[in-house]
Design a protein around this motif. Structure first.
Motif, mmCIF file in Angstrom:
data_model
loop_
_atom_site.group_PDB
_atom_site.id
_atom_site.type_symbol
_atom_site.label_atom_id
_atom_site.label_comp_id
_atom_site.label_asym_id
_atom_site.label_seq_id
_atom_site.Cartn_x
_atom_site.Cartn_y
_atom_site.Cartn_z
ATOM 1 N N ALA A 38 -88.948 13.942 21.446
ATOM 2 C CA ALA A 38 -89.994 13.704 20.449
ATOM 3 C C ALA A 38 -90.006 12.267 19.950
ATOM 4 C CB ALA A 38 -89.800 14.650 19.264
ATOM 5 N N LEU A 39 -88.941 11.508 20.224
ATOM 6 C CA LEU A 39 -88.890 10.104 19.806
ATOM 7 C C LEU A 39 -89.469 9.161 20.853
ATOM 8 C CD1 LEU A 39 -85.293 9.956 18.275
ATOM 9 C CD2 LEU A 39 -87.463 10.139 17.052
ATOM 10 N N THR A 40 -90.063 9.703 21.915
ATOM 11 C CA THR A 40 -90.577 8.858 22.990
ATOM 12 C C THR A 40 -91.597 7.863 22.473
ATOM 13 O OG1 THR A 40 -90.211 10.621 24.596
ATOM 14 C CG2 THR A 40 -91.730 8.876 25.218
ATOM 15 N N GLY A 41 -92.540 8.346 21.675
ATOM 16 C CA GLY A 41 -93.576 7.463 21.151
ATOM 17 C C GLY A 41 -93.001 6.360 20.282
ATOM 18 N N ILE A 42 -92.017 6.699 19.438
ATOM 19 C CA ILE A 42 -91.387 5.703 18.574
ATOM 20 C C ILE A 42 -90.650 4.660 19.409
ATOM 21 C CG2 ILE A 42 -89.718 5.343 16.739
ATOM 22 C CD1 ILE A 42 -92.263 6.736 15.853
ATOM 23 N N MET A 43 -89.906 5.103 20.425
ATOM 24 C CA MET A 43 -89.175 4.158 21.260
ATOM 25 C C MET A 43 -90.129 3.255 22.031
ATOM 26 S SD MET A 43 -86.072 4.628 20.561
ATOM 27 C CE MET A 43 -85.498 3.461 21.789
ATOM 28 N N ALA A 44 -91.227 3.818 22.524
ATOM 29 C CA ALA A 44 -92.223 2.996 23.219
ATOM 30 C C ALA A 44 -92.834 1.969 22.270
ATOM 31 C CB ALA A 44 -93.315 3.888 23.816
ATOM 32 N N LEU A 45 -93.100 2.377 21.028
ATOM 33 C CA LEU A 45 -93.652 1.453 20.036
ATOM 34 C C LEU A 45 -92.664 0.337 19.732
ATOM 35 C CD1 LEU A 45 -95.872 0.688 18.002
ATOM 36 C CD2 LEU A 45 -94.786 2.248 16.372
ATOM 37 N N LEU A 46 -91.372 0.660 19.612
ATOM 38 C CA LEU A 46 -90.359 -0.356 19.345
ATOM 39 C C LEU A 46 -90.261 -1.357 20.494
ATOM 40 C CD1 LEU A 46 -87.523 1.857 17.807
ATOM 41 C CD2 LEU A 46 -88.851 0.108 16.603
ATOM 42 N N LEU A 47 -90.274 -0.856 21.726
ATOM 43 C CA LEU A 47 -90.226 -1.753 22.873
ATOM 44 C C LEU A 47 -91.442 -2.652 22.917
ATOM 45 C CD1 LEU A 47 -88.912 0.660 25.664
ATOM 46 C CD2 LEU A 47 -87.680 -1.250 24.619
ATOM 47 N N TRP A 48 -92.627 -2.067 22.672
ATOM 48 C CA TRP A 48 -93.857 -2.851 22.698
ATOM 49 C C TRP A 48 -93.856 -3.907 21.596
ATOM 50 C CZ3 TRP A 48 -97.514 -3.183 18.784
ATOM 51 C CH2 TRP A 48 -98.666 -3.916 19.111
ATOM 52 N N ALA A 49 -93.426 -3.549 20.397
ATOM 53 C CA ALA A 49 -93.437 -4.490 19.278
ATOM 54 C C ALA A 49 -92.471 -5.643 19.528
ATOM 55 C CB ALA A 49 -93.080 -3.765 17.983
ATOM 56 N N ASN A 50 -91.298 -5.352 20.087
ATOM 57 C CA ASN A 50 -90.337 -6.412 20.387
ATOM 58 C C ASN A 50 -90.889 -7.346 21.458
ATOM 59 O OD1 ASN A 50 -87.803 -7.743 20.157
ATOM 60 N ND2 ASN A 50 -87.118 -6.725 22.021
ATOM 61 N N ALA A 51 -91.512 -6.778 22.490
ATOM 62 C CA ALA A 51 -92.113 -7.611 23.532
ATOM 63 C C ALA A 51 -93.260 -8.453 22.969
ATOM 64 C CB ALA A 51 -92.623 -6.730 24.672
ATOM 65 N N THR A 52 -94.013 -7.883 22.030
ATOM 66 C CA THR A 52 -95.099 -8.628 21.393
ATOM 67 C C THR A 52 -94.563 -9.849 20.667
ATOM 68 O OG1 THR A 52 -96.473 -6.653 21.135
ATOM 69 C CG2 THR A 52 -96.919 -8.503 19.657
ATOM 70 N N GLY A 53 -93.469 -9.676 19.918
ATOM 71 C CA GLY A 53 -92.876 -10.809 19.222
ATOM 72 C C GLY A 53 -92.391 -11.883 20.182
ATOM 73 N N ILE A 54 -91.799 -11.469 21.287
ATOM 74 C CA ILE A 54 -91.283 -12.441 22.252
ATOM 75 C C ILE A 54 -92.408 -13.279 22.843
ATOM 76 C CG2 ILE A 54 -90.190 -12.669 24.514
ATOM 77 C CD1 ILE A 54 -88.412 -10.292 23.762
ATOM 78 N N VAL A 55 -93.473 -12.634 23.319
ATOM 79 C CA VAL A 55 -94.542 -13.398 23.964
ATOM 80 C C VAL A 55 -95.306 -14.244 22.945
ATOM 81 C CG1 VAL A 55 -94.759 -11.706 25.812
ATOM 82 C CG2 VAL A 55 -96.226 -11.495 23.806
ATOM 83 N N LEU A 56 -95.395 -13.797 21.699
ATOM 84 C CA LEU A 56 -96.064 -14.602 20.686
ATOM 85 C C LEU A 56 -95.298 -15.895 20.426
ATOM 86 C CD1 LEU A 56 -98.436 -14.642 18.598
ATOM 87 C CD2 LEU A 56 -96.796 -13.767 16.947
ATOM 88 N N PHE A 57 -93.992 -15.804 20.245
ATOM 89 C CA PHE A 57 -93.200 -17.001 19.990
ATOM 90 C C PHE A 57 -93.052 -17.863 21.241
ATOM 91 C CE2 PHE A 57 -91.504 -14.445 16.329
ATOM 92 C CZ PHE A 57 -92.017 -15.275 15.351
ATOM 93 N N LEU A 58 -93.124 -17.265 22.421
ATOM 94 C CA LEU A 58 -93.151 -18.068 23.641
ATOM 95 C C LEU A 58 -94.410 -18.922 23.695
ATOM 96 C CD1 LEU A 58 -91.805 -15.690 26.443
ATOM 97 C CD2 LEU A 58 -90.801 -17.856 25.700
ATOM 98 N N GLY A 59 -95.538 -18.351 23.293
ATOM 99 C CA GLY A 59 -96.776 -19.126 23.251
ATOM 100 C C GLY A 59 -96.692 -20.260 22.244
ATOM 101 N N ILE A 60 -96.069 -20.007 21.092
ATOM 102 C CA ILE A 60 -95.885 -21.064 20.099
ATOM 103 C C ILE A 60 -94.982 -22.163 20.658
ATOM 104 C CG2 ILE A 60 -94.867 -21.573 17.843
ATOM 105 C CD1 ILE A 60 -95.808 -18.835 16.899
ATOM 106 N N ALA A 61 -93.906 -21.773 21.346
ATOM 107 C CA ALA A 61 -93.015 -22.761 21.950
ATOM 108 C C ALA A 61 -93.736 -23.582 23.015
ATOM 109 C CB ALA A 61 -91.798 -22.050 22.563
#
Length: 324
Positions: free
Chosen positions: A272-295
């Motif tokens: 039942a935590l599949t959706g939460i884990m997918a959201l956490l992975l997506w949010a972390n990846a979002t932060g990485i690519v956003l700061f990569l673009g800033i860099a």
């Protein structure tokens, strides 16, 4: 503390701000692969991964309450079909193992009007606070990547973050949902609104792609322009980094969605935590690519002014024992 070299404000060196033509010339002169490698070094030594994790947490705290708020707002305004479209869209993106949990969250059913009002109030307040905090986290991470060691004073920082959350954060999230959930959204609208004709459906199918990409790139470029505590180049200069972040964002999100939806092991592991884990992975990846673009944008500007490298030299040395 960041160990990146500070990027001077090149827009203050002359009366003309840096434009897309300047960015293209700098990119051609220094080479794409060199820029990508040194932008990654600037991202890494600016503690980009830590800032990305913090941003990912704030995004998770913002997205779910906003979905609750959208559902509650639609019911409060008497537009039940609108709330159903939101629920259908979210359910279409939810792995099967957690579909019932999300359904119960977004479809209060017989719990009454009071429950909808409570969900609306709590969702809006929590979502807005979390999204504003996410924008403030972007300022902190962007400052370190640019070599700026101190953020704005707290009242200015969070006031600007709240404005960015409204004018850039929400449009960016909307554009992303149009990209990855456009088909599900269109199918739900056709079901809930019988007047949705073939012509409108065809227009939606074609127009949602350029519209969503334009929305995301523009919103991300606005974040790049107004989040850091420095005078930024022209909007067109920052579009290069914003386009890179958007492309990486879309690609990683698509791959993650294919993996979560197509892998039985992922759902079997988290249940039942599949959706939460997918959201956490997506949010972390979002932060990485956003700061990569800033860099990327920061290093391109550093090239323009002649900064010798993305990071400061390592001055640390092991302590010498007293008997020597």
């Amino acid at each position: 503390m960041s160990s990146t070299r500070q990027v001077p404000e090149t827009s203050s060196m002359s009366r003309d701000e840096l434009s897309a033509d300047d960015a293209w010339q700098a990119l051609r002169h220094h080479g794409g692969w060199t820029l990508v490698r040194e932008a990654f070094l600037r991202f890494r030594y600016g503690d980009g991964f830590s800032h990305a994790r913090a941003l990912g947490l704030q995004l998770c705290l913002a997205i779910v309450p906003f979905l609750i708020a959208l559902s509650g707002l639609a019911g409060k305004l008497g537009v039940k079909e609108g709330g159903d479209v939101v629920a259908d869209t979210v359910l279409a993106l939810t792995p099967g193992a957690s579909e019932q949990v999300v359904h119960d969250l977004l479809a209060p059913g017989d719990r009454g009007e009071d429950a909808g009002e409570l969900a609306l109030a709590l969702g809006l307040i929590t979502g807005l606070l979390a999204l504003a905090t996410a924008m403030a986290q972007i300022e902190r991470g962007a400052n370190r990547i640019y070599g700026v060691e101190r953020d704005r004073p707290a009242h200015l920082k969070y006031a600007r973050a709240a404005i960015l959350a409204a004018v850039a954060g929400i449009p960016a999230l909307t554009g992303f949902l149009m990209l990855v959930a456009g088909d599900a959204m269109g199918a739900s609208v056709r079901t809930r609104y019988p007047g949705w004709g073939d012509t409108v459906e065809s227009i939606w199918t074609v127009a949602r792609w350029p519209a969503s990409i334009l929305l995301v790139v523009t919103a991300v470029a606005a974040i790049f322009r107004f989040a850091p505590r420095r005078r930024q180049p022209a909007f067109s200069w920052l579009l290069f980094g914003a386009a890179l972040s958007t492309a990486l964002w879309w690609g990683i999100s698509a791959l993650l969605a294919l993996y979560v939806q197509g892998s039985g092991a992922f759902g079997a592991t988290y249940g039942a935590l599949t959706g939460i884990m997918a959201l956490l992975l997506w949010a972390n990846a979002t932060g990485i690519v956003l700061f990569l673009g800033i860099a990327f944008s920061a290093q391109l500007e550093a090239y323009r002014v002649g900064v010798p490298g993305p990071i400061k030299p390592d001055t640390w040395a092991p302590p010498v024992p007293a008997d020597r």
